[in-house]
Scaffold this motif. Structure first.
Motif, PDB file in Angstrom:
ATOM      1  N   THR A   1       0.830  -1.214   0.000  1.00  0.00           N
ATOM      2  CA  THR A   1       0.000   0.000   0.000  1.00  0.00           C
ATOM      3  C   THR A   1       0.859   1.256   0.000  1.00  0.00           C
ATOM      4  N   ALA A   2       1.925   1.264   0.812  1.00  0.00           N
ATOM      5  CA  ALA A   2       2.800   2.438   0.893  1.00  0.00           C
ATOM      6  C   ALA A   2       3.444   2.735  -0.455  1.00  0.00           C
ATOM      7  N   PHE A   3       3.854   1.691  -1.163  1.00  0.00           N
ATOM      8  CA  PHE A   3       4.487   1.867  -2.469  1.00  0.00           C
ATOM      9  C   PHE A   3       3.513   2.502  -3.461  1.00  0.00           C
ATOM     10  N   LEU A   4       2.324   1.929  -3.560  1.00  0.00           N
ATOM     11  CA  LEU A   4       1.343   2.449  -4.522  1.00  0.00           C
ATOM     12  C   LEU A   4       0.913   3.865  -4.154  1.00  0.00           C
TER      13      LEU A   4
ATOM     14  N   ARG B   1      15.594   9.540  -8.282  1.00  0.00           N
ATOM     15  CA  ARG B   1      15.150  10.316  -7.114  1.00  0.00           C
ATOM     16  C   ARG B   1      13.968   9.643  -6.426  1.00  0.00           C
ATOM     17  N   PHE B   2      12.976   9.172  -7.226  1.00  0.00           N
ATOM     18  CA  PHE B   2      11.811   8.501  -6.637  1.00  0.00           C
ATOM     19  C   PHE B   2      12.242   7.281  -5.818  1.00  0.00           C
ATOM     20  N   ALA B   3      13.115   6.466  -6.386  1.00  0.00           N
ATOM     21  CA  ALA B   3      13.530   5.234  -5.712  1.00  0.00           C
ATOM     22  C   ALA B   3      14.258   5.539  -4.408  1.00  0.00           C
ATOM     23  N   TRP B   4      15.192   6.484  -4.471  1.00  0.00           N
ATOM     24  CA  TRP B   4      15.984   6.825  -3.286  1.00  0.00           C
ATOM     25  C   TRP B   4      15.095   7.430  -2.195  1.00  0.00           C
ATOM     26  N   GLN B   5      14.169   8.279  -2.618  1.00  0.00           N
ATOM     27  CA  GLN B   5      13.279   8.923  -1.654  1.00  0.00           C
ATOM     28  C   GLN B   5      12.355   7.912  -0.991  1.00  0.00           C
ATOM     29  N   PHE B   6      11.808   6.977  -1.783  1.00  0.00           N
ATOM     30  CA  PHE B   6      10.897   5.989  -1.200  1.00  0.00           C
ATOM     31  C   PHE B   6      11.630   5.100  -0.197  1.00  0.00           C
TER      32      PHE B   6
ATOM     33  N   GLU C   1      13.239   7.643   2.804  1.00  0.00           N
ATOM     34  CA  GLU C   1      12.317   8.500   3.546  1.00  0.00           C
ATOM     35  C   GLU C   1      11.014   7.777   3.894  1.00  0.00           C
ATOM     36  N   THR C   2      10.328   7.228   2.882  1.00  0.00           N
ATOM     37  CA  THR C   2       9.056   6.556   3.158  1.00  0.00           C
ATOM     38  C   THR C   2       9.263   5.307   4.009  1.00  0.00           C
ATOM     39  N   LEU C   3      10.228   4.470   3.609  1.00  0.00           N
ATOM     40  CA  LEU C   3      10.495   3.251   4.376  1.00  0.00           C
ATOM     41  C   LEU C   3      11.516   3.474   5.486  1.00  0.00           C
TER      42      LEU C   3
END
Length: 865
Positions: free
Chosen positions: A8-11, A107-112, A115-117
């Motif tokens: 869910t977090a990824f999507l 950038r998206f991959a590194w941030q997710f 930061e997100t995980l």
């Protein structure tokens, strides 16, 4: 963090970055002959990357179910023995179709991740393709990745491609470092196979389209395809080293252990079963059924491997189907289609378990006998083949058992046996294709044939022998592309239209119409004049034929709906053919339809025909159509805007369809099923007729009944009784005939005894007899053995094929086996046989060689006795 929460977090993250959340596609790739199964998130977007398919979005994200158990991407043999190999897994992915490229993707991959995980940057390691200086600069200069945690690798590691042809490009990968206490080195080092550094995300920069000759063509727009295994990132987030220790698998393993009665959660067999229930259940949900070829054979291999591991744990009862409910409890929320198909999945698995249980124990016993006699460490190919051919053991199941005994199998020998017997699975060849096959059409055709049967059009392209030309002359076979056309192109099972394309001086007969991308291809021959690119033409379809096709197509929709009502919602279309003469419909169902079920389907369809309701067409987007209950057929590709066909009372049938249809259901007239049969494992086929065709079929049936009535001297009312009387009389006469043949054979046998010779003190009789068939020939050998007391007998009889029976009295079976003897003779007449040591039978097509084959018996026995 639970696995479901990571998904869910990824999507959610990528949706917040402007990505369209796209549902997982089927495990069976639609309209892609190059793949056995969907094995990556980008598969459903392949045509988008190639510029052949347009979507209303340029950014997408998905959690895609994948299977890797056949063909190039095959993880089956490692499953259960390693921490991270699976037959089924989920691929998290984000995609850019000519939108953003390397800077944003990185950038998206590194941030997710960071930061997100919340993963520590110092625990991550990055690799790039050694020639990709742009990606290198982004990582080191913009993202600030430590150069000491960065590698530049070659094509084998960091250049990605889907298959032998298709989209490809350089990639960058992100690894997670489990720490110095785990053995292993960073990517590219000699110790890279260790468990310390684990790949978690692969970012592919789709720049090229690899052609069949290996050349790389630039894609229309540079794009991005990324993939991160959900199970792998879950293991990282949950602080475990094995995917089988994450929450999703922990719950499944508990269910497996409970069903099989085991408490050893580290047992490899438990892991195999937990993995395999996922792939089997989802494959069946997506319409794959166990069979002996292609996708069905891969499913059967996985399923039987799981059953064998259950057997190894002591499970003698059926158990595998009981794991569907725990799987639905674990994954049903994320995949509602799995929950909906639960009953069908359980039924298919149980039937396959029952079938395999009949041969598993016996096959294992035979294998144990062969292993006891084995010299060396390799199981011969002929033994592996015997287990496959006789007991249904896939070769990799035998290899699995061999691996546990520290043995190997002779794979080359097995494949040679398969080739010789012509029973080899077709999956490797069946699913190889050049993705670029087809005419190089550059224009599009507007189809206006829903409302018109004739148009004024312009020739935009001409092809002869697959090559573009500017002109065609009389007598030439060619393909014509028009700017607009009333000719329906073959699609969705409906055959293409035929008719004529004309100018004042030329006439082209259209014998078929197909489609290539957005163009309609009119195949045929120029009957007079000449045609040039740019010519203005008049088109006209064969409307009588089209009308018959329309009625049959609408009847197909009504029948599909009726089948689902009578047999159940598991019924799914597997193929169809709609012609002017009849309709053919293949559908998923595990058993032959009962006569009363066939009649029930006919009754429902004819009720809808008599209701004479309008057949309505609505245009709407695909999601709205599905929300309204419209059935989308597997393998068909739909545009963002689709045609929804509704017909019958209370929306009896609602399907997505681009075909041509009747105006009202009553136009169909009448519907009749003329045959129902199996065409593959779990697939049935119905053929039916409508309207004038149905009336003609009923007239023929009535005429045949009248002829039968006349032959048995009965009336229509008494024909059945009369036929039954004739059949009883035939049975009585056949029994009497068999008795007379037995008497004649016995008499002939007495005469044959005088022809017996002696070889090494053993009586031998080898002879050809006339007018004796199967059972009588065997009875003759039995009686001759009794009269001979001790001896060897081989009798052969001619006819449409050579029949052979060999008999050896019990006192001699330790010296000569009847099966060996009869096979020696059978090989000379092009056949083979088998049986007991004292009695064996065989046959062969080469009757002319029978006398010489029988004469060879004495020489063969002279060597054996």
């Amino acid at each position: 963090m639970k696995t479901s929460e990571i998904r869910t977090a990824f999507l959610d993250y990528f949706q917040s970055q402007g990505h369209e959340v796209v549902a997982s596609s089927s495990l069976v790739p639609g309209n892609d002959p190059t793949l056995l199964f969907t094995n990556a998130g980008m598969v459903q977007f392949k045509d988008v990357f190639l510029g052949r398919d347009q979507r209303h979005y340029s950014r997408a994200t998905s959690s895609q179910r994948c299977v890797r158990a056949g063909g190039k991407h095959n993880d089956l043999e490692n499953v259960g023995y390693t921490a991270r190999h699976h037959t089924f897994f989920e691929m998290l992915g984000n995609f850019s179709f000519g939108d953003y490229f390397k800077p944003d993707a990185i950038r998206f991959a590194w941030q997710f991740l960071t930061e997100t995980l919340g993963l520590p940057k110092e625990k991550l390691w990055v690799t790039v393709y050694h020639e990709d200086k742009e990606a290198e600069a982004i990582w080191l200069q913009e993202m600030g990745v430590d150069p000491d945690r960065f590698s530049r690798l070659g094509e084998d590691s960091n250049f990605w491609q889907m298959g032998d042809t298709g989209p490809c490009g350089p990639c960058t990968e992100i690894f997670y470092d489990h720490g110095a206490d785990v053995w292993g080195g960073p990517p590219g080092s000699p110790e890279e196979d260790g468990d310390r550094y684990i790949e978690i995300w692969n970012l592919v920069f789709m720049q090229y389209d690899r052609q069949a000759d290996g050349t790389l063509e630039p894609l229309p727009k540079p794009s991005v395809d990324t993939g991160m295994g959900l199970e792998r990132i879950a293991a990282v987030m949950q602080g475990v080293h094995s995917n089988y220790e994450i929450d999703l698998f922990a719950n499944l393993l508990k269910a497996v252990a409970q069903v099989v009665g085991s408490s050893d959660y580290d047992n490899k067999s438990l892991r195999v079963i937990a993995d395999h229930i996922r792939s089997c259940a989802f494959l069946i949900t997506d319409g794959v059924l166990p069979s002996n070829e292609g996708r069905g054979y891969v499913l059967r291999r996985i399923l039987r491997r799981a059953i064998r591991h259950g057997n190894q744990l002591g499970m003698k009862d059926l158990f595998f189907h009981k794991l569907v409910a725990p799987l639905v409890a674990e994954m049903g929320d994320a995949y509602p289609e799995l929950a909906k198909a639960q009953a069908q999945v359980e039924k298919v698995l149980k039937l396959e378990e029952e079938q395999f249980a009949k041969t598993l124990e016996q096959g294992l016993r035979i294998l144990e006998q062969d292993l006891a006699e084995l010299k060396g460490t390799e199981i011969p190919g002929d033994v592996v083949f015997k287990l496959y051919d006789t007991y249904g053991f896939p070769a990799d199941l035998t290899a699995d058992i061999a691996r546990e005994r520290e043995l190997t199998i002779d794979q080359a020998g097995f494949e040679k046996e398969m080739e010789e017997q012509k029973k080899r699975s077709k999956e490797a060849g069946k699913f190889k294709a050049n993705y670029h096959d087809g005419l190089a059409v550059s224009s599009a055709s507007e189809f206006i044939g829903y409302d018109q049967i004739s148009t004024e059009s312009t020739v935009t392209e001409l092809f002869v022998d697959g090559k573009p030309v500017q002109r065609i002359d009389v007598g030439q076979q060619a393909v014509i592309v028009l700017d607009n056309t009333p000719f329906y192109a073959e699609s969705g099972g409906q055959v293409g239209d035929v008719g004529f394309i004309r100018t004042p001086a030329a006439q082209f007969e259209v014998t078929d119409t197909t489609r290539e991308r957005d163009a309609h291809l009119h195949h045929g021959v120029l009957e007079q004049g000449e045609l040039n690119v740019g010519d203005a033409v008049t088109t006209e379809i064969d409307n009588t034929r089209r009308q018959a096709i329309r009625l049959n197509h609408s009847a197909t929709h009504l029948m599909h709906a009726a089948l689902r009502k009578v047999l159940g919602e598991h019924v799914a279309q597997k193929g169809s053919l709609v012609t002017a003469d009849r309709l053919r419909f293949d559908f998923a169902h595990l058993e032959a339809m009962k006569p009363e079920e066939i009649k029930a389907v006919e009754r429902l369809v004819n009720e809808q025909i008599r209701a004479n309701t309008d057949v309505t067409t609505e245009l709407m987007n695909i999601e709205d159509a599905k929300a309204r209950g419209a059935m989308a057929l597997f393998g068909e590709k739909y545009d963002d805007e689709v045609r929804v066909l509704s017909m019958g009372t209370d929306r009896f049938s609602v399907e997505l369809c681009g075909g041509t249809h009747a105006a009202r259901t009553g136009d169909i007239g009448v519907f009749r099923i003329i045959s129902e049969a199996g065409v593959a494992a779990g697939v049935r086929r119905i053929e039916a007729v409508t309207g004038a065709g149905a009336l003609a079929w009923m007239d023929e049936s009535e005429l045949a009944l009248n002829r039968i009535s006349a032959l048995v001297r009965g009336s229509r009312e008494t024909t059945l009784e009369k036929v039954q009387q004739v059949l009883e009389r035939v049975k009585t006469l056949e029994k009497e005939l068999d008795k007379q043949k037995a008497k004649l054979a016995s008499s002939a046998g007495d005469d044959l005894l005088g022809q017996a010779t002696a070889i090494a003190g053993v009586k031998v009789l080898a002879a050809v007899v006339d007018g004796v068939e199967g059972k009588a020939l065997r009875d003759m050998v039995d009686k001759l053995k009794d009269k001979m007391g001790s001896g060897i007998i081989v009798l052969g009889a001619g006819g449409k094929k050579a029949s052979l029976v060999a008999g050896v009295t019990r006192d001699l079976t330790d010296r000569v086996k009847a099966g060996d003897l009869v096979n020696h003779v059978a090989q000379q007449v092009g056949g083979k046989g088998g049986g007991r040591p004292d009695m064996a039978m065989a046959g062969g097509p080469d009757v002319v060689n029978l006398p010489a084959a029988i004469q060879s018996v004495e020489a063969w026995l002279s060597e054996k006795l």
